[in-house]
Scaffold this motif. Sequence first.
Motif, PDB file in Angstrom:
ATOM      1  N   GLY A  66      -0.639  55.846  -9.548  1.00  0.00           N
ATOM      2  CA  GLY A  66      -0.800  55.207  -8.251  1.00  0.00           C
ATOM      3  C   GLY A  66      -2.240  55.122  -7.780  1.00  0.00           C
ATOM      4  N   GLN A  67      -3.175  55.604  -8.618  1.00  0.00           N
ATOM      5  CA  GLN A  67      -4.592  55.509  -8.288  1.00  0.00           C
ATOM      6  C   GLN A  67      -5.352  54.949  -9.492  1.00  0.00           C
ATOM      7  OE1 GLN A  67      -6.313  59.023  -6.406  1.00  0.00           O
ATOM      8  NE2 GLN A  67      -4.267  59.794  -5.952  1.00  0.00           N
ATOM      9  N   VAL A  68      -6.499  54.327  -9.224  1.00  0.00           N
ATOM     10  CA  VAL A  68      -7.278  53.706 -10.290  1.00  0.00           C
ATOM     11  C   VAL A  68      -8.735  54.133 -10.217  1.00  0.00           C
ATOM     12  CG1 VAL A  68      -5.764  51.719 -10.551  1.00  0.00           C
ATOM     13  CG2 VAL A  68      -7.651  51.627  -8.900  1.00  0.00           C
ATOM     14  N   ILE A  69      -9.430  53.963 -11.336  1.00  0.00           N
ATOM     15  CA  ILE A  69     -10.800  54.430 -11.511  1.00  0.00           C
ATOM     16  C   ILE A  69     -11.791  53.531 -10.780  1.00  0.00           C
ATOM     17  CG2 ILE A  69     -12.641  54.741 -13.240  1.00  0.00           C
ATOM     18  CD1 ILE A  69     -10.266  55.296 -15.245  1.00  0.00           C
ATOM     19  N   ARG A  70     -12.781  54.179 -10.166  1.00  0.00           N
ATOM     20  CA  ARG A  70     -13.989  53.504  -9.706  1.00  0.00           C
ATOM     21  C   ARG A  70     -15.165  54.291 -10.252  1.00  0.00           C
ATOM     22  NH1 ARG A  70     -16.333  51.681  -3.802  1.00  0.00           N
ATOM     23  NH2 ARG A  70     -18.488  52.262  -4.211  1.00  0.00           N
ATOM     24  N   LEU A  71     -15.929  53.687 -11.134  1.00  0.00           N
ATOM     25  CA  LEU A  71     -17.093  54.361 -11.711  1.00  0.00           C
ATOM     26  C   LEU A  71     -18.162  54.525 -10.641  1.00  0.00           C
ATOM     27  CD1 LEU A  71     -17.822  55.208 -14.739  1.00  0.00           C
ATOM     28  CD2 LEU A  71     -19.446  53.326 -14.607  1.00  0.00           C
ATOM     29  N   GLU A  72     -18.758  55.722 -10.568  1.00  0.00           N
ATOM     30  CA  GLU A  72     -19.754  56.004  -9.539  1.00  0.00           C
ATOM     31  C   GLU A  72     -21.161  56.195 -10.104  1.00  0.00           C
ATOM     32  OE1 GLU A  72     -18.993  55.752  -6.500  1.00  0.00           O
ATOM     33  OE2 GLU A  72     -16.833  56.027  -6.378  1.00  0.00           O
ATOM     34  N   ASP A  73     -21.291  56.839 -11.270  1.00  0.00           N
ATOM     35  CA  ASP A  73     -22.628  57.111 -11.789  1.00  0.00           C
ATOM     36  C   ASP A  73     -22.542  57.476 -13.270  1.00  0.00           C
ATOM     37  OD1 ASP A  73     -25.335  57.293 -11.667  1.00  0.00           O
ATOM     38  OD2 ASP A  73     -25.430  59.061 -10.376  1.00  0.00           O
ATOM     39  N   VAL A  74     -23.630  57.222 -13.990  1.00  0.00           N
ATOM     40  CA  VAL A  74     -23.771  57.626 -15.391  1.00  0.00           C
ATOM     41  C   VAL A  74     -25.113  58.317 -15.538  1.00  0.00           C
ATOM     42  CG1 VAL A  74     -23.866  56.869 -17.788  1.00  0.00           C
ATOM     43  CG2 VAL A  74     -22.382  55.671 -16.178  1.00  0.00           C
ATOM     44  N   ASN A  75     -25.116  59.526 -16.114  1.00  0.00           N
ATOM     45  CA  ASN A  75     -26.351  60.300 -16.260  1.00  0.00           C
ATOM     46  C   ASN A  75     -26.504  60.822 -17.681  1.00  0.00           C
ATOM     47  OD1 ASN A  75     -27.472  60.360 -13.465  1.00  0.00           O
ATOM     48  ND2 ASN A  75     -25.475  61.257 -13.035  1.00  0.00           N
ATOM     49  N   TYR A  76     -27.710  61.259 -17.986  1.00  0.00           N
ATOM     50  CA  TYR A  76     -28.085  61.604 -19.355  1.00  0.00           C
ATOM     51  C   TYR A  76     -29.037  62.795 -19.327  1.00  0.00           C
ATOM     52  CZ  TYR A  76     -31.123  61.069 -23.486  1.00  0.00           C
ATOM     53  OH  TYR A  76     -31.862  61.283 -24.611  1.00  0.00           O
ATOM     54  N   GLY A  77     -28.983  63.645 -20.352  1.00  0.00           N
ATOM     55  CA  GLY A  77     -29.935  64.741 -20.439  1.00  0.00           C
ATOM     56  C   GLY A  77     -29.725  65.593 -21.671  1.00  0.00           C
ATOM     57  N   PRO A  78     -30.557  66.604 -21.861  1.00  0.00           N
ATOM     58  CA  PRO A  78     -30.433  67.473 -23.040  1.00  0.00           C
ATOM     59  C   PRO A  78     -29.247  68.425 -22.902  1.00  0.00           C
ATOM     60  CG  PRO A  78     -32.187  68.248 -21.616  1.00  0.00           C
ATOM     61  CD  PRO A  78     -31.723  66.958 -21.030  1.00  0.00           C
ATOM     62  N   PRO A  79     -28.486  68.623 -23.965  1.00  0.00           N
ATOM     63  CA  PRO A  79     -27.299  69.474 -23.877  1.00  0.00           C
ATOM     64  C   PRO A  79     -27.635  70.961 -23.953  1.00  0.00           C
ATOM     65  CG  PRO A  79     -27.516  68.649 -26.093  1.00  0.00           C
ATOM     66  CD  PRO A  79     -28.637  68.024 -25.292  1.00  0.00           C
ATOM     67  N   THR A  80     -26.759  71.758 -23.403  1.00  0.00           N
ATOM     68  CA  THR A  80     -26.791  73.204 -23.568  1.00  0.00           C
ATOM     69  C   THR A  80     -25.359  73.656 -23.805  1.00  0.00           C
ATOM     70  OG1 THR A  80     -26.375  73.771 -21.242  1.00  0.00           O
ATOM     71  CG2 THR A  80     -28.674  73.350 -21.879  1.00  0.00           C
ATOM     72  N   CYS A 135     -34.067  57.217 -20.234  1.00  0.00           N
ATOM     73  CA  CYS A 135     -33.559  57.296 -21.605  1.00  0.00           C
ATOM     74  C   CYS A 135     -32.216  56.622 -21.780  1.00  0.00           C
ATOM     75  CB  CYS A 135     -33.433  58.765 -22.025  1.00  0.00           C
ATOM     76  SG  CYS A 135     -35.024  59.547 -22.331  1.00  0.00           S
ATOM     77  N   ILE A 136     -31.750  55.952 -20.770  1.00  0.00           N
ATOM     78  CA  ILE A 136     -30.463  55.289 -20.902  1.00  0.00           C
ATOM     79  C   ILE A 136     -30.541  53.934 -20.209  1.00  0.00           C
ATOM     80  CG2 ILE A 136     -29.501  56.406 -18.844  1.00  0.00           C
ATOM     81  CD1 ILE A 136     -26.807  56.439 -20.310  1.00  0.00           C
ATOM     82  N   SER A 137     -30.012  52.912 -20.845  1.00  0.00           N
ATOM     83  CA  SER A 137     -30.075  51.569 -20.299  1.00  0.00           C
ATOM     84  C   SER A 137     -29.137  51.428 -19.104  1.00  0.00           C
ATOM     85  CB  SER A 137     -29.697  50.553 -21.380  1.00  0.00           C
ATOM     86  OG  SER A 137     -29.534  49.274 -20.829  1.00  0.00           O
ATOM     87  N   HIS A 138     -29.580  50.689 -18.068  1.00  0.00           N
ATOM     88  CA  HIS A 138     -28.712  50.441 -16.917  1.00  0.00           C
ATOM     89  C   HIS A 138     -27.499  49.607 -17.327  1.00  0.00           C
ATOM     90  CE1 HIS A 138     -30.780  46.572 -17.081  1.00  0.00           C
ATOM     91  NE2 HIS A 138     -29.828  46.084 -16.323  1.00  0.00           N
ATOM     92  N   VAL A 139     -27.614  48.910 -18.448  1.00  0.00           N
ATOM     93  CA  VAL A 139     -26.486  48.104 -18.945  1.00  0.00           C
ATOM     94  C   VAL A 139     -25.297  49.001 -19.279  1.00  0.00           C
ATOM     95  CG1 VAL A 139     -25.736  46.562 -20.805  1.00  0.00           C
ATOM     96  CG2 VAL A 139     -27.987  46.266 -19.768  1.00  0.00           C
ATOM     97  N   THR A 140     -25.562  50.266 -19.621  1.00  0.00           N
ATOM     98  CA  THR A 140     -24.477  51.201 -19.933  1.00  0.00           C
ATOM     99  C   THR A 140     -23.524  51.318 -18.757  1.00  0.00           C
ATOM    100  OG1 THR A 140     -25.929  52.459 -21.383  1.00  0.00           O
ATOM    101  CG2 THR A 140     -23.925  53.552 -20.638  1.00  0.00           C
ATOM    102  N   GLY A 141     -24.070  51.545 -17.568  1.00  0.00           N
ATOM    103  CA  GLY A 141     -23.221  51.674 -16.384  1.00  0.00           C
ATOM    104  C   GLY A 141     -22.461  50.408 -16.074  1.00  0.00           C
ATOM    105  N   ILE A 142     -23.114  49.258 -16.256  1.00  0.00           N
ATOM    106  CA  ILE A 142     -22.446  47.983 -16.007  1.00  0.00           C
ATOM    107  C   ILE A 142     -21.288  47.792 -16.981  1.00  0.00           C
ATOM    108  CG2 ILE A 142     -22.745  45.479 -15.995  1.00  0.00           C
ATOM    109  CD1 ILE A 142     -25.673  45.958 -15.212  1.00  0.00           C
ATOM    110  N   ALA A 143     -21.543  48.048 -18.259  1.00  0.00           N
ATOM    111  CA  ALA A 143     -20.490  47.886 -19.265  1.00  0.00           C
ATOM    112  C   ALA A 143     -19.340  48.851 -19.015  1.00  0.00           C
ATOM    113  CB  ALA A 143     -21.074  48.090 -20.662  1.00  0.00           C
ATOM    114  N   PHE A 144     -19.656  50.125 -18.694  1.00  0.00           N
ATOM    115  CA  PHE A 144     -18.607  51.102 -18.426  1.00  0.00           C
ATOM    116  C   PHE A 144     -17.768  50.691 -17.215  1.00  0.00           C
ATOM    117  CE2 PHE A 144     -20.520  55.157 -20.574  1.00  0.00           C
ATOM    118  CZ  PHE A 144     -20.488  54.503 -21.781  1.00  0.00           C
TER     119      PHE A 144
END
Length: 221
Positions: free
Chosen positions: A46-60, A78-87
């Motif tokens: 009964g609920q659907v996704i709204r993407l809010e943000d995409v972030n990137y960084g070194p893992p731990t 280090c990450i293209s803004h196109v990533t968020g648009i495509a997602f």
Amino acid sequence: MRGNTMFAYLTTFALLAAACFLPLEAEFLYNVSCHEENIELRCPEGQVIRLEDVNYGPPTPAICGARDQRVGHYSSGCISHVTGIAFSMICNGWEYCRLPGKHRLMNLCDETYFLEVAYSCQKLSKSSKTVNTCVGGTAKLTCDKGYIVIDRTNHGRLDTNTCTEEPENVTWCINPVNSRLDELCGGKTECEVPLNEGDFHHSLECGPPPYYLSVRYSCKL
């Protein structure tokens, strides 16, 4: 031609995606991918996704061990803004989506990274219905009260197992066909749409068929 069509899709959704990237607040959900793991976003029924943000960084180890927790510190550039648009194109408006942990559109500058996706869940109207139809089948849309309004469509693949005997890995095959479904069904109380191989052409990141048709619609009084 495929690249031009893809760019057109991304441009069409640019404003939508930009509106989604807001300051992070409470009630957001997270999925964190490390080591190129796929990303899964899911909302309650009964609920659907709204993407809010995409972030990137070194893992731990701490980050990679808590995939549903907000990370809170990121790298820049280090990450293209196109990533968020495509997602956003793939996920917005559906209860579930599965995204690649690594993709050529991301333009990452380091092979070792985490990718964090923040999203929220938006309530659907009580009359909203979703129909999935395999090739060779017929999509049947009905309204007991009111008339059909097409909300969201896709002809492609957004999960691993719908309409296939073998699990499919590429689950970000999108091809919105709202205008076609609106032409066939909009304003009616009931509608049947046969789905045949080759009815719709694909242009954005599709793996091999089989594909299927997803239609979410509501009944307006």
